[in-house]
Design a protein around this motif. Structure first.
Motif, PDB file in Angstrom:
ATOM      1  N   LEU A 155       0.835  -1.199   0.000  1.00 48.10           N
ATOM      2  CA  LEU A 155       0.000   0.000   0.000  1.00 48.10           C
ATOM      3  C   LEU A 155       0.870   1.249   0.000  1.00 48.10           C
ATOM      4  N   LYS A 156       1.865   1.292   0.879  1.00 41.27           N
ATOM      5  CA  LYS A 156       2.763   2.446   0.911  1.00 41.27           C
ATOM      6  C   LYS A 156       3.585   2.532  -0.374  1.00 41.27           C
ATOM      7  N   THR A 157       3.895   1.390  -0.955  1.00 43.55           N
ATOM      8  CA  THR A 157       4.619   1.374  -2.217  1.00 43.55           C
ATOM      9  C   THR A 157       3.764   1.966  -3.336  1.00 43.55           C
ATOM     10  N   MET A 158       2.471   1.646  -3.345  1.00 40.05           N
ATOM     11  CA  MET A 158       1.550   2.256  -4.311  1.00 40.05           C
ATOM     12  C   MET A 158       1.542   3.779  -4.156  1.00 40.05           C
ATOM     13  N   ALA A 159       1.509   4.245  -2.922  1.00 39.27           N
ATOM     14  CA  ALA A 159       1.479   5.689  -2.671  1.00 39.27           C
ATOM     15  C   ALA A 159       2.726   6.356  -3.234  1.00 39.27           C
ATOM     16  N   GLU A 160       3.879   5.733  -3.030  1.00 36.52           N
ATOM     17  CA  GLU A 160       5.116   6.321  -3.540  1.00 36.52           C
ATOM     18  C   GLU A 160       5.156   6.267  -5.060  1.00 36.52           C
ATOM     19  N   ALA A 161       4.613   5.196  -5.625  1.00 38.08           N
ATOM     20  CA  ALA A 161       4.543   5.102  -7.086  1.00 38.08           C
ATOM     21  C   ALA A 161       3.687   6.229  -7.654  1.00 38.08           C
ATOM     22  N   TYR A 162       2.595   6.532  -6.969  1.00 40.52           N
ATOM     23  CA  TYR A 162       1.734   7.636  -7.397  1.00 40.52           C
ATOM     24  C   TYR A 162       2.513   8.952  -7.407  1.00 40.52           C
ATOM     25  N   LYS A 163       3.314   9.183  -6.375  1.00 42.49           N
ATOM     26  CA  LYS A 163       4.084  10.425  -6.289  1.00 42.49           C
ATOM     27  C   LYS A 163       5.149  10.496  -7.378  1.00 42.49           C
ATOM     28  N   VAL A 164       5.814   9.366  -7.654  1.00 50.82           N
ATOM     29  CA  VAL A 164       6.796   9.339  -8.744  1.00 50.82           C
ATOM     30  C   VAL A 164       6.120   9.712 -10.054  1.00 50.82           C
ATOM     31  N   GLN A 202       3.384  11.468 -10.433  1.00 52.51           N
ATOM     32  CA  GLN A 202       3.032  12.885 -10.364  1.00 52.51           C
ATOM     33  C   GLN A 202       4.215  13.772 -10.754  1.00 52.51           C
ATOM     34  N   LEU A 203       5.397  13.427 -10.253  1.00 54.90           N
ATOM     35  CA  LEU A 203       6.586  14.220 -10.561  1.00 54.90           C
ATOM     36  C   LEU A 203       6.959  14.126 -12.037  1.00 54.90           C
ATOM     37  N   ARG A 204       6.518  13.073 -12.690  1.00 60.29           N
ATOM     38  CA  ARG A 204       6.747  12.931 -14.128  1.00 60.29           C
ATOM     39  C   ARG A 204       5.553  13.422 -14.942  1.00 60.29           C
ATOM     40  N   GLU A 205       4.590  14.039 -14.262  1.00 58.30           N
ATOM     41  CA  GLU A 205       3.368  14.528 -14.903  1.00 58.30           C
ATOM     42  C   GLU A 205       2.624  13.387 -15.605  1.00 58.30           C
ATOM     43  N   GLN A 206       2.556  12.265 -14.888  1.00 58.92           N
ATOM     44  CA  GLN A 206       1.854  11.088 -15.373  1.00 58.92           C
ATOM     45  C   GLN A 206       0.772  10.694 -14.373  1.00 58.92           C
ATOM     46  N   ALA A 207      -0.111   9.817 -14.809  1.00 55.22           N
ATOM     47  CA  ALA A 207      -1.198   9.359 -13.946  1.00 55.22           C
ATOM     48  C   ALA A 207      -0.935   7.932 -13.489  1.00 55.22           C
ATOM     49  N   LEU A 208      -1.286   7.657 -12.250  1.00 55.24           N
ATOM     50  CA  LEU A 208      -1.347   6.289 -11.748  1.00 55.24           C
ATOM     51  C   LEU A 208      -2.666   6.150 -11.008  1.00 55.24           C
ATOM     52  N   THR A 209      -3.635   5.504 -11.618  1.00 55.71           N
ATOM     53  CA  THR A 209      -4.927   5.332 -10.965  1.00 55.71           C
ATOM     54  C   THR A 209      -4.818   4.248  -9.901  1.00 55.71           C
TER      55      THR A 209
END
Length: 453
Positions: free
Chosen positions: A336-345, A347-354
């Protein structure tokens, strides 16, 4: 797995994936969500899954039904890149990749020369995976064969689907960790003969990464892959710019880092390459052509300052992707925390992770990456019943978000605000192996993985 386990049923909100939902709005046929669902298990395998209203009437009289109306029933999380010996160095301060290895990782791995230590740490490691809702994984052991024996023995006792291997490393490491190309080959073959396809266990040929293996050792690693159909191959690739430059110096005859692995027969559809941050379109195309896959490790990539993985480009190119914790460079065993960090990565690349893509990766996607989707990853009838119960009200912050109504928002809350406290129970083949309310596993304790009766 017991052959006489009676039918059991678990009722609650239920989610599992049938296909990759993509990076945008998911297709309805990529997942199944039941606001009131029922998971029926017999002999440790899924017998049926669907709406509770439709399935309850099919159960024999007296079938026990556990009702968890406020919980989410989800296939067990799968970790595609994690290190057994690195729990004790998780979150250590102030180093990038190559310094991290010298300062923290290698000293921690030296202790696994002691068989008793290896056994105690293998038990602790698997207990912690279960505590975090992880039911299967692809694991780096150390260069000591006894570390692999210890992990597989502990996994066998729990019935866990673990793929692992002895690190092959014959240069650029401390004397106590370096093996020798020929003896390493013999040790690995013996481990394959002893453990591969023994129950739910599988072997992975494990050269640490190109700089720590001589050409002869990489040649023999390729021979292990060729001579033992069905084994996986795991290693690190293109994680850090200094690492990539080092590979160029050590292998001047090879076109690039990926070509090193290809040259020695390691780049196949059973290869899992951790990281793959600093790569190009040509690399991605070669991965697609060979079937090799990437383990995206966001918490270690940010913690070690390695870089930001380009999820969109890899996904659009058709690369098989997975999501991994990479503990101890990674900072949590929680997917779960790994998913959260993936989302932030992203975001920093101006990409989406649903959240749909994130939960898919952590379950069915990761199962596909490890060639285990015929066994685990979703609730298709006949698959092994590895699953978790997620408590959506586990923390005060999650409680504040109970107004979320759409499935997307509810899953997003779990992946951004969730951690190991969300894991109510973890089941392996229909058997409860972790119960938050009943199991006194402490952060420092070592148990045998069984829930006290």
């Amino acid at each position: 797995m017991a052959s006489t386990q009676p039918v059991q049923a678990y009722r609650g909100r239920l989610l599992h994936f049938l296909a990759d939902p993509g990076l945008e709005t998911p297709a309805d046929n990529s997942y199944e969500w039941f606001e009131d669902g029922l998971l029926v298990i017999e002999n440790g395998r899924v017998k049926a899954v669907g709406a509770a209203e439709a399935l309850l009437g099919t159960l024999s009289e007296g079938t026990p039904v556990e009702h968890w109306p406020e919980h989410v029933i989800l296939p067990g999380f799968i970790d595609t890149h994690v290190h057994l010996p690195q729990l004790g160095v998780i979150g250590s301060y102030g180093a990038q990749l190559l310094d991290w290895l010298e300062t923290y990782t290698f000293p921690a791995e030296m202790r696994f020369a002691e068989t008793d230590w290896a056994k105690s740490q293998a038990n602790l490691f698997l207990d912690q995976l279960l505590r975090h809702g992880t039911t299967a994984g692809l694991v780096f052991c150390t260069s000591h064969p006894q570390s692999v024996d210890a992990l597989f023995e502990a996994a066998e006792a729990r019935g866990q689907a673990i793929t692992a291997g002895k690190v092959m490393m014959d240069r650029h490491a401390p004397e106590g960790l370096c093996d020798e190309a020929e003896s390493s080959y013999r040790d690995c073959q013996a481990l394959i003969d002893r453990w591969h396809h023994n129950g739910r266990l599988q072997y992975a040929v494990t050269p640490r990464f190109a700089p720590t293996s001589t050409p002869r050792q990489l040649e023999l690693a390729g021979k292990l892959v060729a001579d033992n159909p069905g084994v996986l191959m795991q290693t690190h690739w293109a994680e850090n710019k200094a690492e990539i430059a080092w590979v160029s110096e050590l292998f001047p005859d090879r076109a690039d880092y990926l070509d090193v692995y290809a040259h020695y027969g390691l780049l196949t559809d059973r290869a899992v390459l951790a990281h793959g941050i600093h790569i190009n379109d040509g690399d991605r195309q070669r991965l697609v052509e060979t079937g090799a896959r990437i383990a995206f490790c966001p918490t270690s990539n940010t913690f070690l300052g390695s870089g930001l993985f380009d999820l969109r480009s890899a996904h659009q190119a058709g690369v098989t992707l997975s999501l991994a914790t990479d503990v101890g460079g990674g900072t949590s065993l929680s997917l779960l925390k790994t998913m959260a960090e993936a989302y932030k990565v992203c975001q920093l690349r101006e990409q989406a992770l649903t959240p749909f893509q994130a939960f898919y990766l952590a379950t069915l996607g990761n199962a596909k990456a490890l060639h285990r989707d015929d066994e685990i990853g979703n609730f298709a009838p006949g698959k092994v019943a590895d699953f978790v119960l997620l408590d959506t009200d586990a923390t005060p912050m999650l409680s504040l978000k109970q107004h979320s109504t759409s499935l997307r928002d509810r899953l997003f809350d779990l992946m951004i605000l969730g951690d190991d406290r969300v894991i109510q129970r973890t089941y392996i083949a229909g058997q409860c192996r972790f119960d938050r309310d009943a199991d006194p596993i402490s952060e420092k304790g070592v148990t045998d993985g069984r829930v006290p009766q």
